[in-house]
Design an enzyme around this catalytic site. Structure first.
Site, PDB file in Angstrom:
ATOM      1  N   ALA A  15       0.837  -1.210   0.000  1.00 33.14           N
ATOM      2  CA  ALA A  15       0.000   0.000   0.000  1.00 33.14           C
ATOM      3  C   ALA A  15       0.865   1.252   0.000  1.00 33.14           C
ATOM      4  CB  ALA A  15      -0.948  -0.004   1.201  1.00 33.14           C
ATOM      5  N   ASN A  42       4.176  -7.315   5.192  1.00 32.70           N
ATOM      6  CA  ASN A  42       3.464  -8.582   5.018  1.00 32.70           C
ATOM      7  C   ASN A  42       3.188  -8.870   3.557  1.00 32.70           C
ATOM      8  OD1 ASN A  42       3.218  -9.538   7.605  1.00 32.70           O
ATOM      9  ND2 ASN A  42       1.235  -8.594   7.968  1.00 32.70           N
ATOM     10  N   GLY A  48      -1.027 -15.922  -2.634  1.00 29.06           N
ATOM     11  CA  GLY A  48      -2.153 -16.264  -3.516  1.00 29.06           C
ATOM     12  C   GLY A  48      -2.138 -15.540  -4.837  1.00 29.06           C
ATOM     13  N   GLY A  49      -2.805 -14.401  -4.880  1.00 31.29           N
ATOM     14  CA  GLY A  49      -2.896 -13.659  -6.119  1.00 31.29           C
ATOM     15  C   GLY A  49      -3.534 -12.305  -5.883  1.00 31.29           C
ATOM     16  N   HIS A 242      -5.417 -17.812   9.241  1.00 31.74           N
ATOM     17  CA  HIS A 242      -5.210 -18.598   8.011  1.00 31.74           C
ATOM     18  C   HIS A 242      -5.399 -20.058   8.382  1.00 31.74           C
ATOM     19  CE1 HIS A 242      -3.364 -20.522   4.554  1.00 31.74           C
ATOM     20  NE2 HIS A 242      -3.508 -19.372   3.918  1.00 31.74           N
ATOM     21  N   THR A 254       0.033 -22.281   1.045  1.00 30.78           N
ATOM     22  CA  THR A 254      -0.880 -21.509   0.194  1.00 30.78           C
ATOM     23  C   THR A 254      -2.213 -22.224  -0.047  1.00 30.78           C
ATOM     24  OG1 THR A 254      -1.236 -20.541  -1.998  1.00 30.78           O
ATOM     25  CG2 THR A 254       0.312 -22.358  -1.879  1.00 30.78           C
ATOM     26  N   GLU A 255      -3.258 -21.406  -0.160  1.00 27.00           N
ATOM     27  CA  GLU A 255      -4.585 -21.955  -0.404  1.00 27.00           C
ATOM     28  C   GLU A 255      -4.674 -22.630  -1.767  1.00 27.00           C
ATOM     29  OE1 GLU A 255      -7.696 -20.287   2.260  1.00 27.00           O
ATOM     30  OE2 GLU A 255      -7.323 -18.612   0.915  1.00 27.00           O
ATOM     31  N   ARG A 258      -5.142 -26.414  -1.738  1.00 30.20           N
ATOM     32  CA  ARG A 258      -6.514 -26.925  -1.782  1.00 30.20           C
ATOM     33  C   ARG A 258      -7.185 -26.594  -3.105  1.00 30.20           C
ATOM     34  NH1 ARG A 258      -8.934 -23.957   2.525  1.00 30.20           N
ATOM     35  NH2 ARG A 258      -6.927 -22.938   2.699  1.00 30.20           N
ATOM     36  N   ARG A 279     -12.135 -19.015   4.616  1.00 29.97           N
ATOM     37  CA  ARG A 279     -11.022 -19.262   5.528  1.00 29.97           C
ATOM     38  C   ARG A 279     -11.473 -19.425   6.977  1.00 29.97           C
ATOM     39  NH1 ARG A 279      -6.294 -15.122   3.607  1.00 29.97           N
ATOM     40  NH2 ARG A 279      -5.543 -16.490   1.982  1.00 29.97           N
ATOM     41  N   HIS A 381      -3.691 -14.265  10.743  1.00 25.78           N
ATOM     42  CA  HIS A 381      -3.202 -13.965   9.406  1.00 25.78           C
ATOM     43  C   HIS A 381      -3.486 -12.537   8.951  1.00 25.78           C
ATOM     44  CE1 HIS A 381      -1.860 -14.573   5.408  1.00 25.78           C
ATOM     45  NE2 HIS A 381      -3.056 -14.514   4.870  1.00 25.78           N
ATOM     46  N   HIS A 382      -4.689 -12.070   9.158  1.00 26.72           N
ATOM     47  CA  HIS A 382      -5.037 -10.754   8.600  1.00 26.72           C
ATOM     48  C   HIS A 382      -5.992 -10.017   9.528  1.00 26.72           C
ATOM     49  CE1 HIS A 382      -5.383  -8.046   5.060  1.00 26.72           C
ATOM     50  NE2 HIS A 382      -6.541  -7.733   5.636  1.00 26.72           N
ATOM     51  N   ARG A 421     -11.725 -11.813   5.012  1.00 27.94           N
ATOM     52  CA  ARG A 421     -11.117 -11.393   3.753  1.00 27.94           C
ATOM     53  C   ARG A 421     -10.945 -12.589   2.827  1.00 27.94           C
ATOM     54  NH1 ARG A 421      -6.174 -11.787   1.650  1.00 27.94           N
ATOM     55  NH2 ARG A 421      -5.460 -12.745   3.579  1.00 27.94           N
ATOM     56  N   GLY A 424      -6.648 -13.262  -2.096  1.00 23.91           N
ATOM     57  CA  GLY A 424      -6.491 -12.488  -3.320  1.00 23.91           C
ATOM     58  C   GLY A 424      -7.022 -11.069  -3.214  1.00 23.91           C
ATOM     59  N   ALA A 426      -6.496  -8.997  -0.584  1.00 27.64           N
ATOM     60  CA  ALA A 426      -5.583  -8.070   0.092  1.00 27.64           C
ATOM     61  C   ALA A 426      -4.721  -7.348  -0.937  1.00 27.64           C
ATOM     62  CB  ALA A 426      -4.704  -8.793   1.102  1.00 27.64           C
TER      63      ALA A 426
HETATM   64  P1  ADP Z   1       0.012  -3.456   3.418  1.00 29.19           P
HETATM   65  O1  ADP Z   1      -0.266  -4.801   2.868  1.00 29.19           O
HETATM   66  O2  ADP Z   1      -1.195  -2.761   3.904  1.00 29.19           O
HETATM   67  O3  ADP Z   1       0.870  -2.630   2.519  1.00 29.19           O
HETATM   68  P2  ADP Z   1       2.329  -4.419   4.859  1.00 29.19           P
HETATM   69  O4  ADP Z   1       2.356  -5.222   6.080  1.00 29.19           O
HETATM   70  O5  ADP Z   1       2.727  -5.068   3.601  1.00 29.19           O
HETATM   71  O6  ADP Z   1       0.883  -3.750   4.744  1.00 29.19           O
HETATM   72  O7  ADP Z   1       3.279  -3.154   5.021  1.00 29.19           O
HETATM   73  C1  ADP Z   1       3.243  -2.315   6.155  1.00 29.19           C
HETATM   74  C2  ADP Z   1       4.643  -1.835   6.432  1.00 29.19           C
HETATM   75  O8  ADP Z   1       4.619  -0.833   7.440  1.00 29.19           O
HETATM   76  C3  ADP Z   1       5.555  -2.932   6.959  1.00 29.19           C
HETATM   77  O9  ADP Z   1       6.703  -3.015   6.157  1.00 29.19           O
HETATM   78  C4  ADP Z   1       5.858  -2.491   8.384  1.00 29.19           C
HETATM   79  O10 ADP Z   1       7.143  -2.891   8.830  1.00 29.19           O
HETATM   80  C5  ADP Z   1       5.743  -0.994   8.279  1.00 29.19           C
HETATM   81  N1  ADP Z   1       5.505  -0.318   9.564  1.00 29.19           N
HETATM   82  C6  ADP Z   1       4.721  -0.719  10.578  1.00 29.19           C
HETATM   83  N2  ADP Z   1       4.754   0.151  11.603  1.00 29.19           N
HETATM   84  C7  ADP Z   1       5.588   1.147  11.218  1.00 29.19           C
HETATM   85  C8  ADP Z   1       6.053   2.340  11.837  1.00 29.19           C
HETATM   86  N3  ADP Z   1       5.682   2.681  13.067  1.00 29.19           N
HETATM   87  N4  ADP Z   1       6.920   3.127  11.160  1.00 29.19           N
HETATM   88  C9  ADP Z   1       7.345   2.782   9.916  1.00 29.19           C
HETATM   89  N5  ADP Z   1       6.936   1.658   9.276  1.00 29.19           N
HETATM   90  C10 ADP Z   1       6.071   0.861   9.913  1.00 29.19           C
END
Ligand code: ADP
Length: 449
Positions: A15, A42, A48-49, A242, A254-255, A258, A279, A381-382, A421, A424, A426
């Site tokens: 994101a 994460n 998945g996808g 999960h 991975t799903e 299945r 899930r 998991h989420h 959720r 796929g 996320a």
């Molecule tokens: P999304 O799937 O929503 O992008 P992710 O888990 O892939 O979420 O990415 C979120 C990122 O934010 C991770 O790399 C995590 O280490 C980072 N993060 C979490 N808390 C902090 C923080 N306080 N300052 C900076 N980065 C952070």
């Protein structure tokens, strides 16, 4: 050592990186802070996808799908607790997210079916490569090529606001010490809190002590910081486990295992549930079995169909047998029961009708030796809940009003996935809403001079 920028983004997962690339391309000066040593979050772990409806790839393969069907599947999968306006945006724009990633040089040229979807709409790399690393590679490469300022080992600690209540930057702690990043707009993309079991158990006591599939940085900082800055959190008790994680090490199977045909077998050697159910339902069914775990069971045909299984074999997650007797002994399940289960299952596949558990997709009879089994249990998991946003990723305050200059996207937000959720969704969520957050943050910096 305080710095000024147009847009500051907390978190370099999918994101945050999507927001960074988009805000930059529109003309904003962007700084991204990431508390871990590497970007990816994460997102890197997603196997998945990326779900999207009515894409050119689906059309080329003759798959009829529409945003309306994706909307329905997502709402149904989320127990209709999702914010329908956010889901509408997700379903309408996920297709553009795929196009955008392809234009940035990503490989999302394969499409398949995932649990909870009525159409094959999960877009993934070819050759069985995993989706999350490809999303991160694509977006991180794009950010690097654009020389976006990404500061790793830099943790956001506080969202700063002015007297009018608008977000004006963040306080961070990096290798250089504590400093302030002044920004015209702040995007929170810090992911969920799956790796913070104290926080998980605070919201859902029965998950105390659960293992997790999450990276260690998923500790809920973004939600905690946003709440302190007056943001409203929603659906915080909606935490997804999960269904198929290797007990002890949190490694997620991975799903697609299945999806490509594996079944679930308990310690009595019996199937017990529709493996393609949602899930949360599959998780609950596994927790009802002896030792609160079960085996994913498959044959060599299924194994050859899925590259990810090579890795499971290499990591010794699997036990193997050249006959049902041999594998039953290794699984320590009654051989007679396992043989009967497999005979019944092969008959269901031949009849294209799983009378016992109502599994709709029956790809293979699972009768080609060698056989494989992996012991699995559910883990956190989420996080479906999080910061309340509108369709433009603007953050709602606890007073019901928008907090000016504050945007949020990805797992840190709540509402897109409701009570559950779908696999796929996320990736679709983070790329789609990350992109929107980048756009909106840019627009805000230009309109709010
Ligand atoms: P999304 O799937 O929503 O992008 P992710 O888990 O892939 O979420 O990415 C979120 C990122 O934010 C991770 O790399 C995590 O280490 C980072 N993060 C979490 N808390 C902090 C923080 N306080 N300052 C900076 N980065 C952070």
């Amino acid at each position: 050592q305080n710095v000024n920028t147009d847009v500051v983004i907390v978190g370099a997962g999918g994101a945050g990186l999507a927001a960074a690339v988009e805000a930059h391309d529109l003309g904003a000066k962007v700084i991204v802070v990431e508390k871990m040593a590497f970007p990816g979050g994460n997102t890197t772990r997603a196997a998945g996808g990326l779900n999207a409806a009515a894409t050119p790839l689906q059309q080329a393969k003759g798959i009829y799908d529409t945003p309306e069907i994706m909307f329905f599947d997502t709402m149904k999968g989320g127990h209709w607790k999702n914010n329908p306006e956010l889901v509408r945006v997700l379903a309408n724009h996920a297709k553009d997210s795929v196009d955008w990633l392809l234009a940035l040089g990503g490989d999302f040229h394969d499409v398949g079916l995932m649990a909870g979807a009525t159409k094959p709409r999960t877009h993934r790399p070819t050759g069985g490569n995993l989706v999350g690393p490809e999303v991160v590679r694509t977006l991180y490469t794009a950010a690097e090529n654009r020389k976006v300022d990404i500061r790793v080992n830099t943790k956001a600690e506080e969202i700063l606001k002015n007297a009018k209540g608008a977000a004006t930057g963040i306080k961070v702690k990096g290798p250089e010490g504590e400093y302030v990043i002044n920004a015209k707009a702040v995007v929170i993309a810090a992911g969920g809190f799956g790796a913070n079991n104290e926080m998980v158990a605070h919201y859902v006591p029965r998950l105390k002590g659960f293992s997790t599939t999450n990276q260690p940085g998923a500790t809920g900082d973004g939600m905690i910081m946003a709440e302190k800055a007056g943001a409203k959190l929603i659906d915080m008790t909606e935490i997804q486990t999960h269904p198929t994680v290797v007990p002890g090490n949190g490694e997620m199977i991975t799903e697609a295992v299945r999806g490509n045909g594996a079944i679930l077998v308990n310690h009595e050697g019996k199937r017990f549930y529709n493996e393609l159910e949602t899930r949360d339902n599959v998780s609950a069914a596994i927790l009802k079995q002896t030792d609160k775990n079960a085996f994913l069971f498959f044959d060599s045909d299924m194994q050859k169909s899925l590259k990810a299984t090579n890795n499971y074999i290499k990591q010794s997650y699997t036990v193997t047998g050249n006959s049902l007797d041999e594998i039953a002994a290794k699984m320590k399940v009654p051989a007679a029961a396992l043989k009967q289960t497999m005979t019944e299952y092969a008959a269901a596949v031949a009849a294209k009708n799983d009378k016992q558990f109502g599994r709709a997709d029956l790809p293979r009879p699972l009768n080609k030796a060698p056989f494989y089994a992996i012991i699995v249990t559910p883990a956190v998991h989420h996080c479906m809940g999080g910061i309340k946003i509108d369709t433009k990723t603007q953050v709602y305050g606890q007073n019901g009003q928008i907090i000016p200059g504050l945007f949020a996207a990805g797992e840190v937000t709540g509402g897109v996935h409701g009570g559950n959720r779908l696999g796929g969704n996320a990736q679709a969520d983070i790329v789609t809403f990350g992109h929107i957050a980048g756009q909106q943050a840019y627009i805000y910096t230009r309109l709010n001079k």
